[in-house]
Design a protein around this motif. Structure first.
Motif, PDB file in Angstrom:
ATOM      1  N   GLY A   4       5.565  12.363 -10.643  1.00  9.13           N
ATOM      2  CA  GLY A   4       5.678  11.342  -9.891  1.00  9.13           C
ATOM      3  C   GLY A   4       6.962  11.051  -9.106  1.00  9.13           C
ATOM      4  O   GLY A   4       7.924  11.809  -9.197  1.00  9.13           O
ATOM      5  N   ALA A   5       6.818   9.995  -7.947  1.00  8.57           N
ATOM      6  CA  ALA A   5       8.086   9.999  -7.256  1.00  8.57           C
ATOM      7  C   ALA A   5       9.141   9.158  -8.216  1.00  8.57           C
ATOM      8  O   ALA A   5      10.193   9.029  -7.905  1.00  8.57           O
ATOM      9  CB  ALA A   5       7.951   9.000  -6.136  1.00  8.57           C
ATOM     10  N   LYS A   6       8.774   8.364  -9.204  1.00  8.17           N
ATOM     11  CA  LYS A   6       9.478   7.676 -10.045  1.00  8.17           C
ATOM     12  C   LYS A   6      10.622   8.828 -10.681  1.00  8.17           C
ATOM     13  O   LYS A   6      11.577   8.348 -10.764  1.00  8.17           O
ATOM     14  CB  LYS A   6       8.676   7.078 -11.072  1.00  8.17           C
ATOM     15  CG  LYS A   6       9.329   5.960 -11.742  1.00  8.17           C
ATOM     16  CD  LYS A   6       8.503   4.951 -12.710  1.00  8.17           C
ATOM     17  CE  LYS A   6       8.946   3.653 -12.815  1.00  8.17           C
ATOM     18  NZ  LYS A   6       8.035   2.845 -13.760  1.00  8.17           N
ATOM     19  N   TYR A  13      11.760  -1.945  -5.140  1.00  7.11           N
ATOM     20  CA  TYR A  13      11.216  -1.294  -6.181  1.00  7.11           C
ATOM     21  C   TYR A  13      12.110  -1.343  -7.578  1.00  7.11           C
ATOM     22  O   TYR A  13      13.309  -0.706  -7.150  1.00  7.11           O
ATOM     23  CB  TYR A  13      10.630   0.109  -5.888  1.00  7.11           C
ATOM     24  CG  TYR A  13       9.887   0.974  -6.890  1.00  7.11           C
ATOM     25  CD1 TYR A  13       8.908   0.499  -7.413  1.00  7.11           C
ATOM     26  CD2 TYR A  13      10.368   2.095  -7.251  1.00  7.11           C
ATOM     27  CE1 TYR A  13       8.045   1.164  -8.490  1.00  7.11           C
ATOM     28  CE2 TYR A  13       9.634   2.831  -8.203  1.00  7.11           C
ATOM     29  CZ  TYR A  13       8.457   2.211  -8.853  1.00  7.11           C
ATOM     30  OH  TYR A  13       7.804   2.817  -9.682  1.00  7.11           O
ATOM     31  N   ASN A  16      13.529   2.231   1.779  1.00  8.71           N
ATOM     32  CA  ASN A  16      12.102   2.277   1.184  1.00  8.71           C
ATOM     33  C   ASN A  16      11.157   1.689   2.441  1.00  8.71           C
ATOM     34  O   ASN A  16      11.171   0.412   2.472  1.00  8.71           O
ATOM     35  CB  ASN A  16      11.878   1.549  -0.022  1.00  8.71           C
ATOM     36  CG  ASN A  16      10.648   1.582  -0.602  1.00  8.71           C
ATOM     37  OD1 ASN A  16       9.923   0.539  -0.944  1.00  8.71           O
ATOM     38  ND2 ASN A  16       9.730   2.665  -0.257  1.00  8.71           N
ATOM     39  N   ASN A  32       7.821  -1.655  -0.763  1.00  5.39           N
ATOM     40  CA  ASN A  32       7.302  -2.516  -2.055  1.00  5.39           C
ATOM     41  C   ASN A  32       8.556  -3.404  -2.373  1.00  5.39           C
ATOM     42  O   ASN A  32       9.542  -2.827  -2.751  1.00  5.39           O
ATOM     43  CB  ASN A  32       7.107  -1.513  -3.199  1.00  5.39           C
ATOM     44  CG  ASN A  32       6.416  -2.072  -4.399  1.00  5.39           C
ATOM     45  OD1 ASN A  32       6.371  -3.260  -4.347  1.00  5.39           O
ATOM     46  ND2 ASN A  32       6.373  -1.314  -5.125  1.00  5.39           N
ATOM     47  N   ASP A  81      12.841   6.776   0.210  1.00  8.14           N
ATOM     48  CA  ASP A  81      11.507   6.675  -0.704  1.00  8.14           C
ATOM     49  C   ASP A  81      10.400   6.443   0.117  1.00  8.14           C
ATOM     50  O   ASP A  81      10.315   5.308   0.731  1.00  8.14           O
ATOM     51  CB  ASP A  81      11.645   5.477  -1.754  1.00  8.14           C
ATOM     52  CG  ASP A  81      10.356   5.620  -2.528  1.00  8.14           C
ATOM     53  OD1 ASP A  81       9.360   6.024  -2.321  1.00  8.14           O
ATOM     54  OD2 ASP A  81      10.455   4.822  -3.525  1.00  8.14           O
ATOM     55  N   ILE A 100       7.050   6.905  -0.075  1.00  5.73           N
ATOM     56  CA  ILE A 100       5.953   6.992  -0.781  1.00  5.73           C
ATOM     57  C   ILE A 100       4.775   6.199   0.020  1.00  5.73           C
ATOM     58  O   ILE A 100       3.323   6.625  -0.166  1.00  5.73           O
ATOM     59  CB  ILE A 100       5.986   6.620  -2.321  1.00  5.73           C
ATOM     60  CG1 ILE A 100       4.807   7.136  -3.275  1.00  5.73           C
ATOM     61  CG2 ILE A 100       6.208   5.017  -2.364  1.00  5.73           C
ATOM     62  CD1 ILE A 100       4.981   7.828  -4.383  1.00  5.73           C
ATOM     63  N   TYR A 101       4.848   5.278   0.608  1.00 12.70           N
ATOM     64  CA  TYR A 101       3.959   4.622   1.345  1.00 12.70           C
ATOM     65  C   TYR A 101       3.940   5.135   2.861  1.00 12.70           C
ATOM     66  O   TYR A 101       3.413   4.318   3.823  1.00 12.70           O
ATOM     67  CB  TYR A 101       3.971   2.988   1.316  1.00 12.70           C
ATOM     68  CG  TYR A 101       4.027   2.470  -0.012  1.00 12.70           C
ATOM     69  CD1 TYR A 101       2.651   2.355  -0.746  1.00 12.70           C
ATOM     70  CD2 TYR A 101       5.177   2.366  -0.960  1.00 12.70           C
ATOM     71  CE1 TYR A 101       2.752   1.857  -2.152  1.00 12.70           C
ATOM     72  CE2 TYR A 101       5.274   1.820  -2.213  1.00 12.70           C
ATOM     73  CZ  TYR A 101       4.107   1.531  -2.618  1.00 12.70           C
ATOM     74  OH  TYR A 101       3.835   1.203  -3.820  1.00 12.70           O
ATOM     75  N   SER A 126       0.472   9.598  -5.492  1.00 11.45           N
ATOM     76  CA  SER A 126       0.194   8.412  -6.075  1.00 11.45           C
ATOM     77  C   SER A 126      -0.622   7.678  -5.041  1.00 11.45           C
ATOM     78  O   SER A 126      -1.890   7.278  -5.184  1.00 11.45           O
ATOM     79  CB  SER A 126       1.094   7.700  -6.892  1.00 11.45           C
ATOM     80  OG  SER A 126       1.528   8.364  -7.875  1.00 11.45           O
ATOM     81  N   LYS A 127       0.177   7.305  -3.926  1.00  8.47           N
ATOM     82  CA  LYS A 127      -0.520   6.290  -3.202  1.00  8.47           C
ATOM     83  C   LYS A 127      -1.396   6.534  -2.016  1.00  8.47           C
ATOM     84  O   LYS A 127      -2.515   6.308  -1.963  1.00  8.47           O
ATOM     85  CB  LYS A 127       0.688   5.241  -2.739  1.00  8.47           C
ATOM     86  CG  LYS A 127       1.858   5.048  -3.597  1.00  8.47           C
ATOM     87  CD  LYS A 127       1.360   3.985  -4.644  1.00  8.47           C
ATOM     88  CE  LYS A 127       2.509   3.800  -5.618  1.00  8.47           C
ATOM     89  NZ  LYS A 127       2.378   2.568  -6.458  1.00  8.47           N
ATOM     90  N   ARG A 181       0.262  12.043 -11.697  1.00  4.30           N
ATOM     91  CA  ARG A 181       1.878  12.061 -11.731  1.00  4.30           C
ATOM     92  C   ARG A 181       2.376  13.177 -11.072  1.00  4.30           C
ATOM     93  O   ARG A 181       3.047  14.217 -11.576  1.00  4.30           O
ATOM     94  CB  ARG A 181       2.143  12.185 -13.150  1.00  4.30           C
ATOM     95  CG  ARG A 181       1.587  11.014 -14.154  1.00  4.30           C
ATOM     96  CD  ARG A 181       1.706   9.593 -13.753  1.00  4.30           C
ATOM     97  NE  ARG A 181       3.076   9.212 -13.647  1.00  4.30           N
ATOM     98  CZ  ARG A 181       3.570   8.750 -12.550  1.00  4.30           C
ATOM     99  NH1 ARG A 181       2.540   8.754 -11.465  1.00  4.30           N
ATOM    100  NH2 ARG A 181       4.815   8.403 -12.092  1.00  4.30           N
TER     101      ARG A 181
HETATM  102  C1  LIG Z   1       8.374   2.205  -3.736  1.00  5.85           C
HETATM  103  C2  LIG Z   1       7.860   2.932  -4.866  1.00  5.85           C
HETATM  104  N1  LIG Z   1       8.403   4.344  -5.097  1.00  5.85           N
HETATM  105  C3  LIG Z   1       8.017   4.994  -6.009  1.00  5.85           C
HETATM  106  C4  LIG Z   1       6.762   4.742  -6.771  1.00  5.85           C
HETATM  107  C5  LIG Z   1       6.681   5.546  -7.984  1.00  5.85           C
HETATM  108  O1  LIG Z   1       5.395   6.238  -7.619  1.00  5.85           O
HETATM  109  P1  LIG Z   1       4.801   7.503  -8.590  1.00  5.85           P
HETATM  110  O2  LIG Z   1       5.778   7.496  -9.699  1.00  5.85           O
HETATM  111  O3  LIG Z   1       3.367   6.935  -9.011  1.00  5.85           O
HETATM  112  O4  LIG Z   1       4.822   8.660  -7.603  1.00  5.85           O
HETATM  113  C6  LIG Z   1       6.228   3.417  -6.573  1.00  5.85           C
HETATM  114  C7  LIG Z   1       5.205   2.909  -7.357  1.00  5.85           C
HETATM  115  O5  LIG Z   1       4.759   1.883  -7.469  1.00  5.85           O
HETATM  116  C8  LIG Z   1       6.882   2.765  -5.486  1.00  5.85           C
HETATM  117  O6  LIG Z   1       6.187   1.320  -5.398  1.00  5.85           O
END
Ligand SMILES: Cc1ncc(COP(=O)(O)O)c(C=O)c1O
Length: 401
Positions: A102-104, A128, A174, A178, A206, A208-209, A239-240, A248
């Motif tokens: 995951g990006a997390k 985030y 970001n 988010n 980041d 991710i979107y 993920s998104k 993950r």
């Molecule tokens: C801005 C941002 N970064 C990272 C993530 C993490 O995404 P994931 O771990 O599912 O790839 C999220 C998930 O909500 C997010 O909103």
């Protein structure tokens, strides 16, 4: 008798992502038979496209169920480098791509690799929650950049500049953001990279979107403006865009000097990402962007429905989101009239009106007076959820319908 059965201060002070806690509470209420509309969790309601699922099934049947190299399988790393080159027109050495859980995990491990005790890290607030929690976890000093509604919640380079000190180690950006849906302009991103280069600090971006963006806007990455590629840490994931939250899978592209140290930490935490998820992600990339575009078209229609429903409610307003799938709704009139904070209002909405949303402060202190609505849901649910919210606010402020 003295006891050593304590809990580390790191664990005690660590933050968690509130959306998951709200989801847990909403599920409990549902289990008791209550009707709940879920607008709290940031996850696509779409199923993972079937060609991606089939690739994973094939991989499982072929016995791809073992460890992989820590930074991921080379085919996937090469495909990510290739896609990044296509998206941004820059060369990326695939060896600097590391696949993460995951990006997390990518956020956590990037901070783990660069933050020393006392280092300052600038990040968006509201933003985030993993940014602030991660900075604290590694002994850094969080320097929130308070996003302003009058700036459409963009992070301007002037604001970043005003927060930079000789202790600044990194700036987290970001875009699309988010929870506000803001999108940074080319000038914003370029300006932030110029600051980072002139001060010798990192930009953690980041993205991710990045594909979930509307109104023909273009996404810009710092990697496009960082020619020496020493400052930019790019984070993204599947993920998104591909509706693959449960698989993950994310990734990080690092400056060359960070690649080995970062992979050492990945090795320590997770050894490697899931093998068959990686095969599926490779297929996702090979399949191009058509499934992503279809989902984004749907989000765009839902965004209009959200804007329309919000406009019918007195006392609330919303900057039209330009990306991601969240609306950040200004409810300051309601908090003022009711004397209830946004977290309390979110609880009342969930418990008494059956609509789960996220209070703005779940995304940072600067989110007071706002609610985050995720519109990764059906049009009917979005409309019904916002109607419930409107009814709640009418009743709570004692207005007639
Ligand atoms: C801005 C941002 N970064 C990272 C993530 C993490 O995404 P994931 O771990 O599912 O790839 C999220 C998930 O909500 C997010 O909103």
């Amino acid at each position: 008798m003295s006891s050593k059965l304590g809990i580390s201060s790191r664990a005690l002070q660590s933050g968690a992502e509130t959306a998951f806690l709200v989801l847990g509470k909403a599920k409990e209420l549902e289990a008791q038979g209550k009707s709940i509309i879920h607008l709290e969790i940031g996850e696509p309601d779409f199923d993972t496209p079937s060609y991606i699922k089939e690739a994973a099934i094939k991989a499982l049947n072929k016995g791809e169920t073992h460890y992989t190299p820590t930074p991921g399988i080379s085919e996937l790393r090469k495909a990510i480098a290739e896609r990044t080159m296509q998206d941004f027109g820059v060369e990326v050495d695939w060896k600097d791509v590391s696949v993460t859980v995951g990006a997390k995990e990518a956020i956590f491990v990037s901070l783990a690799t660069i933050v020393e005790e006392g280092d300052e890290v600038i990040y968006p607030n509201p933003g985030y929650p993993a940014y602030e929690a991660g900075i604290r976890f590694f002994g850094g000093i969080p320097k929130p950049l308070m996003l302003k509604e009058e700036n459409e919640f963009r992070m301007t380079s002037e604001e970043v500049n005003s927060l930079v000190s000789n202790k600044t180690k990194a700036i987290i950006i970001n875009s699309p953001e988010n929870p506000t849906g803001s999108v940074l302009s080319k000038e914003d991103v370029k300006g932030i990279v110029e600051i980072a280069k002139s001060k010798g600090i990192y930009v953690i971006s980041d993205e991710i979107y990045k594909y979930i963006i509307y109104d023909e806007l273009k996404h810009y990455s710092p990697i496009q403006f960082d020619e020496s590629r020493e400052n930019t840490i790019l984070i993204d994931g599947f993920s998104k865009s591909y509706a693959m939250t449960g698989w993950r899978l994310g990734y990080i592209i690092t400056p060359k000097h960070l690649t080995q140290p970062l992979q050492k930490i990945l090795n320590l935490i997770t050894s490697c990402p899931s093998s068959f998820s990686q095969v599926a992600a490779l297929e996702a990339l090979k399949g191009g962007l058509s499934s992503v575009k279809k989902m984004v078209e749907q989000y765009a229609v839902r965004r209009e429905a959200l804007v329309e429903e919000i406009s019918k409610i007195e006392d609330v307003s919303m900057v039209k989101p330009k990306g991601a799938f969240y609306g950040f709704v200004n409810i300051k009139n309601v908090t003022n009239k009711t004397n209830l904070e946004s977290s309390k209002l979110a609880s009342v909405l969930l418990e008494n009106y059956g609509v789960a949303v996220l209070h703005g402060t779940a995304m940072g202190s600067n989110g007071e007076g706002y609610l985050r609505i995720s519109y990764a849901n059906s049009i009917e649910n979005i409309r019904e959820g916002i109607r419930r919210m409107g009814r709640a606010f009418r009743e709570l402020t004692n207005r007639k319908a």
